[in-house]
Design an enzyme around this catalytic site. Structure first.
Site, PDB file in Angstrom:
ATOM      1  CE  LYS A 199      -0.502  -3.249  13.755  1.00  0.00           C
ATOM      2  NZ  LYS A 199      -1.911  -3.325  13.445  1.00  0.00           N
ATOM      3  CB  THR A 257       2.113  -1.144  10.939  1.00  0.00           C
ATOM      4  OG1 THR A 257       0.744  -1.048  11.329  1.00  0.00           O
ATOM      5  CG2 THR A 257       2.849  -2.091  11.864  1.00  0.00           C
TER       6      THR A 257
HETATM    7  P1  NAP Z   1      -2.933   0.348   1.282  1.00  0.00           P
HETATM    8  O1  NAP Z   1      -4.385   0.123   1.028  1.00  0.00           O
HETATM    9  O2  NAP Z   1      -1.938  -0.350   0.454  1.00  0.00           O
HETATM   10  O3  NAP Z   1      -2.681   1.925   1.174  1.00  0.00           O
HETATM   11  C1  NAP Z   1      -1.399   2.470   1.333  1.00  0.00           C
HETATM   12  C2  NAP Z   1      -1.502   3.967   1.083  1.00  0.00           C
HETATM   13  O4  NAP Z   1      -0.224   4.560   1.211  1.00  0.00           O
HETATM   14  C3  NAP Z   1      -1.987   4.317  -0.322  1.00  0.00           C
HETATM   15  O5  NAP Z   1      -2.721   5.500  -0.259  1.00  0.00           O
HETATM   16  C4  NAP Z   1      -0.678   4.510  -1.090  1.00  0.00           C
HETATM   17  O6  NAP Z   1      -0.800   5.324  -2.228  1.00  0.00           O
HETATM   18  C5  NAP Z   1       0.140   5.208  -0.016  1.00  0.00           C
HETATM   19  N1  NAP Z   1       1.584   5.031  -0.213  1.00  0.00           N
HETATM   20  C6  NAP Z   1       2.301   3.896  -0.019  1.00  0.00           C
HETATM   21  N2  NAP Z   1       3.593   4.120  -0.289  1.00  0.00           N
HETATM   22  C7  NAP Z   1       3.691   5.414  -0.643  1.00  0.00           C
HETATM   23  C8  NAP Z   1       4.769   6.240  -1.035  1.00  0.00           C
HETATM   24  N3  NAP Z   1       6.038   5.754  -1.093  1.00  0.00           N
HETATM   25  N4  NAP Z   1       4.517   7.509  -1.356  1.00  0.00           N
HETATM   26  C9  NAP Z   1       3.257   8.017  -1.286  1.00  0.00           C
HETATM   27  N5  NAP Z   1       2.190   7.280  -0.928  1.00  0.00           N
HETATM   28  C10 NAP Z   1       2.400   5.999  -0.609  1.00  0.00           C
HETATM   29  O7  NAP Z   1      -2.568   0.046   2.804  1.00  0.00           O
HETATM   30  P2  NAP Z   1      -3.522   0.064   4.088  1.00  0.00           P
HETATM   31  O8  NAP Z   1      -4.154  -1.278   4.224  1.00  0.00           O
HETATM   32  O9  NAP Z   1      -4.351   1.287   4.078  1.00  0.00           O
HETATM   33  O10 NAP Z   1      -2.409   0.136   5.239  1.00  0.00           O
HETATM   34  C11 NAP Z   1      -1.745   1.350   5.556  1.00  0.00           C
HETATM   35  C12 NAP Z   1      -0.892   1.139   6.815  1.00  0.00           C
HETATM   36  O11 NAP Z   1      -1.744   0.710   7.895  1.00  0.00           O
HETATM   37  C13 NAP Z   1       0.176   0.042   6.671  1.00  0.00           C
HETATM   38  O12 NAP Z   1       1.321   0.394   7.374  1.00  0.00           O
HETATM   39  C14 NAP Z   1      -0.504  -1.191   7.281  1.00  0.00           C
HETATM   40  O13 NAP Z   1       0.435  -2.119   7.773  1.00  0.00           O
HETATM   41  C15 NAP Z   1      -1.313  -0.555   8.392  1.00  0.00           C
HETATM   42  N6  NAP Z   1      -2.497  -1.330   8.807  1.00  0.00           N
HETATM   43  C16 NAP Z   1      -3.328  -1.893   7.887  1.00  0.00           C
HETATM   44  C17 NAP Z   1      -4.441  -2.633   8.295  1.00  0.00           C
HETATM   45  C18 NAP Z   1      -5.377  -3.280   7.302  1.00  0.00           C
HETATM   46  O14 NAP Z   1      -6.241  -4.078   7.728  1.00  0.00           O
HETATM   47  N7  NAP Z   1      -5.296  -2.984   6.023  1.00  0.00           N
HETATM   48  C19 NAP Z   1      -4.690  -2.785   9.664  1.00  0.00           C
HETATM   49  C20 NAP Z   1      -3.842  -2.183  10.586  1.00  0.00           C
HETATM   50  C21 NAP Z   1      -2.744  -1.470  10.149  1.00  0.00           C
HETATM   51  P3  NAP Z   1      -1.329   4.682  -3.630  1.00  0.00           P
HETATM   52  O15 NAP Z   1      -2.826   4.726  -3.552  1.00  0.00           O
HETATM   53  O16 NAP Z   1      -0.764   5.561  -4.662  1.00  0.00           O
HETATM   54  O17 NAP Z   1      -0.789   3.283  -3.689  1.00  0.00           O
END
Ligand code: NAP
Length: 289
Positions: A172, A97
């Protein structure tokens, strides 16, 4: 089977990439914290790559699911970013997002290399990702959408093309704007019920089949009544999303008074130490004030 790459094995990306591997697609993954990529490779059939560029090298479709605009720019345009490993004709599908602006910017840059971009943010949360029941809002060319739709069906219950690049992210934003006011309303309702001496559970039983019902009411009332917030969609993520909405609203010269107010309430929840709490923790703020 299509050769795929998945960058970002977080809460959402890990199970989404897993669904792709289960369907039999060859998947090459990259995760910044390598231990997660290793764990993924133990659980699913696939290979781990040392950088986004190497993960993307032989892929026809590359998926990203990282954090914010800056994170996306880093994995795409950075030193070892995807852009250095793309083959001509490949498609980059972004499930993060982020802003519509960064989506358009990346689409333009990639276009110069004969690579296509589609913004494809998701809703449905961790549960939706794990059960393969996400809703995906897409922005991009119709021919590209048709090329990647079948692959995304591995983890989606609904996939909609909304218009050109950026339209998925704009949709979104609508989703998050609708949720913000609604969760505050639900919190106020439950707070009021408790203060009025009603049994909140009985109140929900009585009204949840009527006009006040919502996904939040049906799926969150139990944990809200029990004051449990260590799950779900984190306040920190919601604040990131609402700041994207506010910036877009500024660009459109419109006001979102409720969204702005609820965003300030979420800032207070963060101050209470609730950055990682579920967004329904607006009730905790009411109970504190
Ligand atoms: P998360 O658990 O924090 O995972 C983020 C992922 O991105 C991790 O694999 C992280 O690597 C990687 N990452 C972040 N910054 C990076 C960078 N600068 N370079 C390389 N890798 C990077 O987040 P998530 O919950 O999966 O969410 C991911 C996306 O989906 C976000 O944009 C969020 O807003 C969206 N989203 C989330 C949900 C939800 O319920 N969680 C629902 C809808 C949408 P590391 O493992 O090394 O930290």
């Amino acid at each position: 089977m299509t050769s795929l790459s998945f960058i970002g094995l977080g809460t959402m990306g890990y199970p989404m990439a897993g669904h792709l591997a289960r369907k039999g697609h060859p998947v090459s993954v990259f995760n910044r914290t390598q231990a997660k990529a290793e764990a993924w490779c133990r659980e699913y059939k696939g290979t781990s790559s040392p950088s986004p560029a190497t993960a993307a090298r032989s892929a026809d479709v590359i998926f990203t699911c990282v954090g914010n605009d800056q994170d996306l720019r880093e994995v795409v345009l950075g030193e070892n970013g995807i852009i250095h490993g793309l083959k001509k004709g490949a498609v980059l599908v972004d499930h993060s997002t982020v802003s519509a602006e960064v989506s358009r910017e990346l689409a333009q840059i990639l276009h110069r290399q004969d690579v296509f971009f589609m913004d494809a943010p998701v809703s449905g949360g961790q549960q939706g990702a794990e059960n393969g029941q996400l809703s995906i809002m897409c922005g991009g060319d119709e021919s590209i959408f048709e090329r990647v739709k079948t692959v995304m069906q591995s983890y989606a219950k609904a996939i909609t093309l909304m218009g050109p690049v950026g339209s998925g992210q704009l949709t979104k934003m609508v989703n998050q704007i609708c949720i913000a006011g609604l969760v505050q309303g639900l919190s106020e309702g439950l707070y009021f019920a408790e203060k009025a001496g009603l049994d909140p559970k009985k109140v929900i039983d009585a009204i949840s089949q009527g006009a006040a019902s919502s996904w939040q009411m049906l799926n969150r009332h139990k944990t809200m009544i029990a004051h449990q917030y260590e799950h779900g969609f984190a306040v920190n993520w919601m604040r990131k999303d609402l700041s994207i909405c506010k910036e877009e609203a500024e660009r459109l010269h419109i006001h979102l008074p409720v969204t702005e107010l609820v965003d300030s309430f979420y800032a207070e929840v963060q101050d209470m130490g609730g950055g990682r709490w579920d967004t329904s923790s607006l009730l905790a703020r009411l109970k504190k004030t």
